[in-house]
Motif scaffolding. Structure first.
Motif, mmCIF file in Angstrom:
data_model
loop_
_atom_site.group_PDB
_atom_site.id
_atom_site.type_symbol
_atom_site.label_atom_id
_atom_site.label_comp_id
_atom_site.label_asym_id
_atom_site.label_seq_id
_atom_site.Cartn_x
_atom_site.Cartn_y
_atom_site.Cartn_z
ATOM 1 N N GLY A 35 1.038 -0.981 0.085
ATOM 2 C CA GLY A 35 -0.059 0.153 0.028
ATOM 3 C C GLY A 35 0.924 1.117 0.022
ATOM 4 N N HIS A 73 -1.729 5.940 -1.710
ATOM 5 C CA HIS A 73 -2.398 6.926 -2.675
ATOM 6 C C HIS A 73 -3.598 7.054 -2.519
ATOM 7 C CE1 HIS A 73 1.391 5.473 -5.517
ATOM 8 N NE2 HIS A 73 1.604 6.271 -4.579
ATOM 9 N N GLU A 105 -5.791 4.818 0.167
ATOM 10 C CA GLU A 105 -5.145 3.672 0.370
ATOM 11 C C GLU A 105 -4.236 3.883 1.475
ATOM 12 O OE1 GLU A 105 -2.985 1.135 -3.075
ATOM 13 O OE2 GLU A 105 -1.560 2.966 -2.374
ATOM 14 N N GLY A 106 -3.946 2.905 2.402
ATOM 15 C CA GLY A 106 -3.217 2.922 3.599
ATOM 16 C C GLY A 106 -1.619 2.780 2.894
ATOM 17 N N LEU A 118 -3.371 -1.269 5.814
ATOM 18 C CA LEU A 118 -4.441 -1.797 5.020
ATOM 19 C C LEU A 118 -5.626 -2.127 5.622
ATOM 20 C CD1 LEU A 118 -1.716 -4.221 3.281
ATOM 21 C CD2 LEU A 118 -2.434 -2.088 2.580
ATOM 22 N N SER A 119 -6.656 -1.839 4.631
ATOM 23 C CA SER A 119 -8.331 -2.139 5.108
ATOM 24 C C SER A 119 -8.302 -3.586 4.872
ATOM 25 C CB SER A 119 -9.303 -1.328 4.861
ATOM 26 O OG SER A 119 -9.086 -1.371 3.242
ATOM 27 N N SER A 120 -7.749 -4.473 4.176
ATOM 28 C CA SER A 120 -7.632 -5.786 3.794
ATOM 29 C C SER A 120 -6.391 -6.313 3.946
ATOM 30 C CB SER A 120 -8.542 -5.944 2.607
ATOM 31 O OG SER A 120 -8.270 -7.214 2.141
ATOM 32 N N ASP A 163 -4.429 5.195 8.691
ATOM 33 C CA ASP A 163 -3.783 4.979 7.553
ATOM 34 C C ASP A 163 -2.354 4.227 7.712
ATOM 35 O OD1 ASP A 163 -2.817 7.410 8.316
ATOM 36 O OD2 ASP A 163 -2.622 8.132 6.364
ATOM 37 N N SER A 214 -17.510 4.532 -3.013
ATOM 38 C CA SER A 214 -16.197 3.966 -2.207
ATOM 39 C C SER A 214 -16.373 4.232 -0.748
ATOM 40 C CB SER A 214 -15.095 4.858 -2.896
ATOM 41 O OG SER A 214 -15.163 5.968 -2.695
ATOM 42 N N HIS A 274 2.986 8.016 -0.037
ATOM 43 C CA HIS A 274 1.937 8.756 0.940
ATOM 44 C C HIS A 274 1.503 10.008 0.354
ATOM 45 C CE1 HIS A 274 -0.687 9.214 3.892
ATOM 46 N NE2 HIS A 274 -0.008 9.444 4.925
ATOM 47 N N SER A 293 5.094 2.181 -6.699
ATOM 48 C CA SER A 293 3.496 2.007 -7.010
ATOM 49 C C SER A 293 3.287 0.413 -6.385
ATOM 50 C CB SER A 293 3.262 1.979 -8.536
ATOM 51 O OG SER A 293 3.853 1.129 -9.264
ATOM 52 N N VAL A 294 2.172 0.090 -6.202
ATOM 53 C CA VAL A 294 1.919 -1.052 -5.345
ATOM 54 C C VAL A 294 1.908 -2.175 -6.321
ATOM 55 C CG1 VAL A 294 -0.157 -2.368 -4.579
ATOM 56 C CG2 VAL A 294 0.037 0.132 -4.290
#
Length: 569
Positions: A10, A13, A16-17, A35-37, A62, A345, A398, A423-424
């Motif tokens: 993550g 961005h 996103e955490g 991360l939320s997941s 975050d 979202s 971030h 990037s992720v």
């Protein structure tokens, strides 16, 4: 593969955490878990299980909301953080407090190199931004040389009400091989912190004087406590018959701050010796907590601080007063962008309760407004930290991709450092030589001829110029700008970005606090021995905090921080 590399699970961005995996030789370290997941980490389970540890930079959601799920999925990976962060982390799971183990995060001291393995050490420094927020230096030692990586987390150089700024002086000259840093402010410049506080206090005071109550949606940690302290101690409100109501979630954060009083700045500790830090019925303005479901009482307009993820519309439906909802500028901007991109979202639903106030917004009984109260360093603070650390590689995370790209596009950084935008899912390699080499600003010379032709001037240069990869950027427009600098004629290419501004650079007023207007700027280099840029070739539009205006230059006001508010180079 190089000794140093990074993969973002993550990258921070948008909404996103932040969760980063860094590799120092065979060592694998995770930095933050916002991360939320857990899906990205589960997909790389084999790598994540081999991590030496996870370091949490601070307790904001975050950067930390995924830690509890991470601990369940990867219990063998230890989690570290500062002492204050370890105590604040449970506030991320107020809805399930029984699930948080008592020692989820192992506390580490400040400013002490810790030997975590036979070849890996870690050292934490305060990062400003939030109590307990840490930046970290990781050192991997080989028989040939040590490799170092510095991670800022979220940082703030200026002092705020409840947190001292990042101690820039103690970090000067670390020269890490890699600097991983936040760039959420991009190239924006902010007014200094005290000016922001005064403007916000005046805005709230004016609303109250106009008979309007004020609602401030805030997160659990950080902004809410800063606002309570601002209202408690600002001259605009001292002694005024005003009540500040704090809802239960934000109040829980305040209570944790009270437990951490020995870790707060000495000025705050001194304040607390004379009167309560938060809850006070005796000294005005009064600070009162709201129980769940409770409404503010009293006939006068009030101030309410509420948890922004909760439904706060009930406060604005109070028929006795019109209301103004004040949102932080950055949060409001992110929210608007998220809603336009994906109305359904998670970010778009954060303030969905505002939709229920649509009729009141139409009539003006409820108004929306924004304010600026930053806890992230702007472009000045970001470049100041980079120039003091003097890394070889800089990777920006971030922040919105466009803001990070703007930072990476700064000439004063491009000419000195190797810049990266992770990037992720994409691995970024940081190739390092056998010893530290500070990248020098390229200074190629291209000799040519200049001739006056009728009503124009013809410039002829060697075609060697086209071999430079930067030629492609210039060739996109084929346009240049020329200006005199003393007795020298300086030629600058105009990029597509310059043209999109739709303003002739000749007509644009120069920034008074730029290197070009500084008395230390001589021959294209900085001659100010107190500057972190001393001896370096610098861009005319660069900046540092030891700027001294050259006699005869513009008298426009400067925008630098007061010395009391910011650690100066």
């Amino acid at each position: 593969m190089s000794e140093l590399s990074c993969v973002a699970f993550g990258a921070g961005h948008g909404g996103e955490g932040v969760c980063l995996e860094v590799n120092l030789g065979p060592r694998r370290i995770l930095l933050d878990c916002g991360l939320s997941s857990m899906a990205p980490l589960e997909a790389a389970r084999e790598r994540v299980e081999q991590a030496d540890f996870l370091l949490c930079s601070h307790a904001h959601s975050d950067h930390a909301r995924g830690l509890l799920d991470f601990h369940r999925a990867f219990p063998q990976v230890p989690i570290y953080g500062s002492e204050v962060t370890a105590q604040l982390l449970p506030l991320n799971w107020l809805d399930r407090p029984d699930e948080v183990p008592p020692h989820l995060c192992q506390a580490l001291p400040w400013n002490t190199p810790l030997q975590l393995t036979d070849d890996l050490t870690l050292q934490l420094w305060p990062a400003g931004h939030l109590p307990g927020a840490a930046c970290v230096l990781l050192t991997y030692t080989t028989p040939q040389r040590p490799y170092t990586l510095f991670y800022t987390g979220d940082f703030f150089i200026s002092n705020s009400r409840l947190v001292d700024g990042l101690p820039l002086e103690s970090l000067r000259g670390l020269r890490p091989d890699v600097l991983l840093m936040e760039g959420s402010a991009g190239t924006a410049r902010h007014p200094h912190r005290r000016q922001q506080e005064n403007q916000l206090a005046q805005t709230i005071y004016d609303r109250l004087q106009g008979g309007r109550s004020v609602l401030l949606p805030v997160p659990t940690l950080g902004q809410g406590q800063e606002l309570v302290m601002l209202l408690r101690s600002h001259h605009q409100f001292t002694g005024k018959d005003v009540t500040v109501w704090v809802d239960a979630t934000v109040a829980a954060g305040c209570d944790h701050y009270l437990e951490l009083l020995p870790y707060l700045p000495s000025s705050v500790q001194n304040f607390a010796r004379h009167q309560p830090l938060f809850w006070d019925e005796r000294v005005r303005p009064r600070i009162r907590r709201l129980a769940p479901g409770e409404m503010p009482t009293g006939s006068a307009p009030a101030i309410v601080l509420g948890y922004r993820e909760a439904d706060l519309s009930r406060y604005c439906q109070d028929p006795d007063h019109p209301w103004t909802v004040l949102l932080p500028e950055a949060f409001a901007s992110h929210l608007a962008t998220a809603v336009l991109a994906a109305p359904e979202s998670e970010a778009g639903s954060t303030l969905a309760w505002l939709q229920t106030l649509a009729p009141d917004l139409d009539t003006g009984r409820v108004q929306l407004d924004t304010y600026l109260l930053t806890t992230h360093s702007d472009a000045v603070g970001t470049t100041q930290l980079i120039h003091n650390l003097r890394p070889q590689h800089v990777a920006f995370v971030h922040g919105s991709p466009s803001h990070l790209a703007d930072l990476a596009g700064l000439e004063e950084l491009q000419t000195r450092y190797q810049l990266h935008l992770p990037s992720v899912g994409k691995r970024v390699e940081f190739p390092i030589g056998d010893r530290f080499l500070q990248p020098a600003a390229p200074d190629p010379l291209f000799e040519g001829e200049i001739t006056a032709v009728d009503d124009s001037v013809l410039l002829l240069l060697s075609d060697r110029l086209t071999a430079d990869p930067r030629w492609r950027t210039l060739a996109d427009t084929g346009l240049v700008q020329a200006r005199w600098q003393g007795d020298e004629l300086v030629i600058k290419g105009l990029t597509q970005r310059d043209l999109l501004r739709q303003v002739d650079p000749e007509d644009r007023p120069e920034q008074p606090d730029s290197c070009q207007r500084c008395r230390h700027f001589q021959g294209g280099r900085c001659r100010g021995n107190a500057s972190p840029l001393y001896g370096m070739q610098v861009s005319p539009d660069g900046y540092c905090t030891v700027f001294v205006r050259r006699p005869g230059s513009s008298d426009l006001p400067l925008t630098t921080e007061d010395p009391d508010d910011e650690a100066l180079a």
